[in-house]
Design an enzyme around this catalytic site. Sequence first.
Site, PDB file in Angstrom:
ATOM      1  CE  LYS A 216      14.032  21.917  50.278  1.00  0.00           C
ATOM      2  NZ  LYS A 216      15.242  21.079  50.089  1.00  0.00           N
ATOM      3  N   GLY A 268      11.146  17.283  41.089  1.00  0.00           N
ATOM      4  CA  GLY A 268      11.898  16.269  41.836  1.00  0.00           C
ATOM      5  C   GLY A 268      11.353  14.891  41.547  1.00  0.00           C
ATOM      6  CB  SER A 269      11.639  11.743  43.397  1.00  0.00           C
ATOM      7  OG  SER A 269      11.129  12.132  44.647  1.00  0.00           O
ATOM      8  CB  THR A 270       7.435  10.000  40.464  1.00  0.00           C
ATOM      9  OG1 THR A 270       7.819  10.481  39.168  1.00  0.00           O
ATOM     10  CG2 THR A 270       5.984   9.572  40.405  1.00  0.00           C
ATOM     11  N   GLY A 273       6.614  13.965  44.738  1.00  0.00           N
ATOM     12  CA  GLY A 273       5.536  14.686  44.047  1.00  0.00           C
ATOM     13  C   GLY A 273       4.174  14.158  44.449  1.00  0.00           C
ATOM     14  CD  GLU A 290      10.443  19.409  35.281  1.00  0.00           C
ATOM     15  OE1 GLU A 290      11.233  18.453  35.243  1.00  0.00           O
ATOM     16  OE2 GLU A 290      10.785  20.590  35.310  1.00  0.00           O
ATOM     17  CB  CYS A 324      13.279  14.802  34.706  1.00  0.00           C
ATOM     18  SG  CYS A 324      13.089  16.435  33.996  1.00  0.00           S
ATOM     19  CD  GLU A 421      13.779   9.927  36.908  1.00  0.00           C
ATOM     20  OE1 GLU A 421      13.322  10.039  38.048  1.00  0.00           O
ATOM     21  OE2 GLU A 421      13.732  10.843  36.063  1.00  0.00           O
TER      22      GLU A 421
HETATM   23  P1  NAI Z   1      13.570  14.407  45.947  1.00  0.00           P
HETATM   24  O1  NAI Z   1      12.285  14.420  45.207  1.00  0.00           O
HETATM   25  O2  NAI Z   1      13.594  13.827  47.319  1.00  0.00           O
HETATM   26  O3  NAI Z   1      14.129  15.903  46.083  1.00  0.00           O
HETATM   27  C1  NAI Z   1      13.735  17.010  45.309  1.00  0.00           C
HETATM   28  C2  NAI Z   1      13.478  18.216  46.212  1.00  0.00           C
HETATM   29  O4  NAI Z   1      12.372  17.956  47.057  1.00  0.00           O
HETATM   30  C3  NAI Z   1      14.628  18.550  47.171  1.00  0.00           C
HETATM   31  O5  NAI Z   1      14.708  19.946  47.319  1.00  0.00           O
HETATM   32  C4  NAI Z   1      14.168  17.910  48.468  1.00  0.00           C
HETATM   33  O6  NAI Z   1      14.733  18.499  49.619  1.00  0.00           O
HETATM   34  C5  NAI Z   1      12.691  18.155  48.424  1.00  0.00           C
HETATM   35  N1  NAI Z   1      11.860  17.238  49.223  1.00  0.00           N
HETATM   36  C6  NAI Z   1      12.150  15.967  49.611  1.00  0.00           C
HETATM   37  N2  NAI Z   1      11.135  15.454  50.317  1.00  0.00           N
HETATM   38  C7  NAI Z   1      10.179  16.406  50.387  1.00  0.00           C
HETATM   39  C8  NAI Z   1       8.874  16.464  50.977  1.00  0.00           C
HETATM   40  N3  NAI Z   1       8.360  15.442  51.628  1.00  0.00           N
HETATM   41  N4  NAI Z   1       8.167  17.605  50.851  1.00  0.00           N
HETATM   42  C9  NAI Z   1       8.652  18.650  50.162  1.00  0.00           C
HETATM   43  N5  NAI Z   1       9.873  18.651  49.585  1.00  0.00           N
HETATM   44  C10 NAI Z   1      10.626  17.541  49.692  1.00  0.00           C
HETATM   45  O7  NAI Z   1      14.642  13.707  45.032  1.00  0.00           O
HETATM   46  P2  NAI Z   1      16.031  13.002  45.479  1.00  0.00           P
HETATM   47  O8  NAI Z   1      15.797  12.142  46.682  1.00  0.00           O
HETATM   48  O9  NAI Z   1      17.072  14.022  45.558  1.00  0.00           O
HETATM   49  O10 NAI Z   1      16.292  12.038  44.224  1.00  0.00           O
HETATM   50  C11 NAI Z   1      15.653  10.784  44.145  1.00  0.00           C
HETATM   51  C12 NAI Z   1      15.256  10.474  42.727  1.00  0.00           C
HETATM   52  O11 NAI Z   1      14.323  11.416  42.251  1.00  0.00           O
HETATM   53  C13 NAI Z   1      16.386  10.524  41.723  1.00  0.00           C
HETATM   54  O12 NAI Z   1      17.102   9.349  41.716  1.00  0.00           O
HETATM   55  C14 NAI Z   1      15.636  10.756  40.449  1.00  0.00           C
HETATM   56  O13 NAI Z   1      15.171   9.521  39.953  1.00  0.00           O
HETATM   57  C15 NAI Z   1      14.463  11.599  40.861  1.00  0.00           C
HETATM   58  N6  NAI Z   1      14.695  13.041  40.616  1.00  0.00           N
HETATM   59  C16 NAI Z   1      14.070  13.643  39.568  1.00  0.00           C
HETATM   60  C17 NAI Z   1      14.327  14.962  39.268  1.00  0.00           C
HETATM   61  C18 NAI Z   1      13.693  15.638  38.119  1.00  0.00           C
HETATM   62  O14 NAI Z   1      14.293  16.570  37.571  1.00  0.00           O
HETATM   63  N7  NAI Z   1      12.485  15.278  37.739  1.00  0.00           N
HETATM   64  C19 NAI Z   1      15.283  15.744  40.056  1.00  0.00           C
HETATM   65  C20 NAI Z   1      15.834  15.055  41.193  1.00  0.00           C
HETATM   66  C21 NAI Z   1      15.552  13.757  41.422  1.00  0.00           C
END
Ligand code: NAI
Length: 511
Positions: A216, A268-270, A273, A290, A324, A421
């Site tokens: 996804k 993705g985001s903590t 996660g 991660e 990250c 972050e």
């Molecule tokens: P997010 O954690 O919402 O998105 C990451 C992925 O998870 C996307 O594919 C999203 O569609 C999916 N997702 C969202 N909600 C979900 C759920 N309930 N169940 C399963 N999958 C879900 O991150 P977002 O909103 O794009 O960014 C927000 C913050 O997260 C950023 O500002 C940053 O601080 C952090 N982040 C950290 C990353 C990393 O590499 N560790 C990458 C992206 C964001």
Amino acid sequence: MPRRKPSQLTILDRNGERGERPIGKRERSLDFGERWSYAPAPEAHSYIRLRDRYQLFIGGKFVAPKSGEYFDSVNPATEEKLTEISSANEKDVDLAVKAARRAYKNIWSKMPGRERGKYLFRIARLIQEKARELAVLETMDGGKTIKESRDIDLPLVAAHFFYYAGWADKLHHAFPGQKMRPLGVAGQIIPWNFPLLMAAWKLAPALACGNTCVLKPAETTSVTALHLAEILQEAELPDGVVNIVTGTGETGSALVTHPDVDKIAFTGSTEVGKRIAMALAGTKKKLTLELGGKAANIIFDDAPVEQAVEGIIAGIYFNQGHVCCAGSRLLVQESVFRQVIRKLRDRISTLRLGNPLDKNTDIGAINSRAQLDKICELVDSGLKQGAQLVQSRAHLPAKGYWYPPSFFTGVTASHRIAQEEIFGPVLSVMTFRTPEEAIARANNTRYGMSAGVWTDKGSKIFKIVHQLRAGVVWANTYNKFDPSSPFGGYKESGFGREGGRHGLLPYLSLR
Ligand code: NAI
Ligand code: MG
């Protein structure tokens, strides 16, 4: 050439509206642009064929979503709509998981490792062949500079497939004396900061170990994953071994809670996660996470300062800080503080911001309006809590989402900009006196993804590194990646490792 006297500071408010206001007494803004000018060097993109609409990739075919719904993907550097992406609902996710299960049972889990390895090699070679096109697409859809997508992302994407292709028939050497089997169907949810690279980090080890996948991608950057699907077709990967479902968090959530998924890998985001960890608690599904980071880069007074500042710059402004493991906190030994700040200030004034497709651009576009809002809100909090902002005066294009490279001084450990972050090109600078203080400060965060140490003394590096609670520590360099080296965090940065031999473990059951 005459230099404009900086008198105004570019401030971006929550709506992404740019405003100029006079520089406060304790703020500095940097003139830019006039010192260095380059002729435009745009990467060609007229040959790129984007489809009007991208379908889901299920069972080896592109299929329309049962939901019948699509959403737009925009180019964040221009705000232009690039294409439409399918929004997968629970039914679509179910079809993808079923296709993955069939492929697992009938083909992939029975195939000898050396045969699986051949497919991975083939995929790696096709990625290399199409690397330029994929890099341009990555830049158009996500806003990162072509310099990065071409020279960093794509070579690493191919390298990951090559690397894990090599392991596919050598798993018994990876864990000698142990019986092993793949887990089954892996659900893999990835973010927007390294769209193809994160897909490679997830798919390559899972496939090498004999699992099948439902991937996804993030909603703002799904295009390259769907072009990768074409490559999988061209490589004649058996139908259903990899399926790609696009959509928002709801699609991700449907994948997480699907009863026939054996493993979830999430980057993705903590916050999300944690939600996934709660959803999976008490189930048999395996999980690796991660998540976010707030890495400290530590400069000791015996460090080669020029080299260190280059590393700091690469560490925080690389990919607009959408990393990250970005070195978003800088800890400088007091005796070299002024020298470091002076060089840092000089250096950010020469970073070129603008068209990400231009080969000279250092700073591309912020991935989305939502991310820009988040950066602005946190910078605002830094100003309100009393830190001092230094910002490049880079001209921001009228359209698109942009944030100038910036850093804060006068930051204390309790400031939000020292704890949260930012995921943008904003650095928080703090000082320390002794190595003990540096370690305590570096570890004073809920995260533990990465860190950097800059010193002339090897002995000091080893002493410090062992006390840092961070999954990856770079010494006298920063943000260097290699498929053979494991990556992953401590504390709220997540658990499990990707890359290297360690990266096989989350996809195998060992006895
Ligand atoms: P997010 O954690 O919402 O998105 C990451 C992925 O998870 C996307 O594919 C999203 O569609 C999916 N997702 C969202 N909600 C979900 C759920 N309930 N169940 C399963 N999958 C879900 O991150 P977002 O909103 O794009 O960014 C927000 C913050 O997260 C950023 O500002 C940053 O601080 C952090 N982040 C950290 C990353 C990393 O590499 N560790 C990458 C992206 C964001
Ligand atoms: Mg996009």
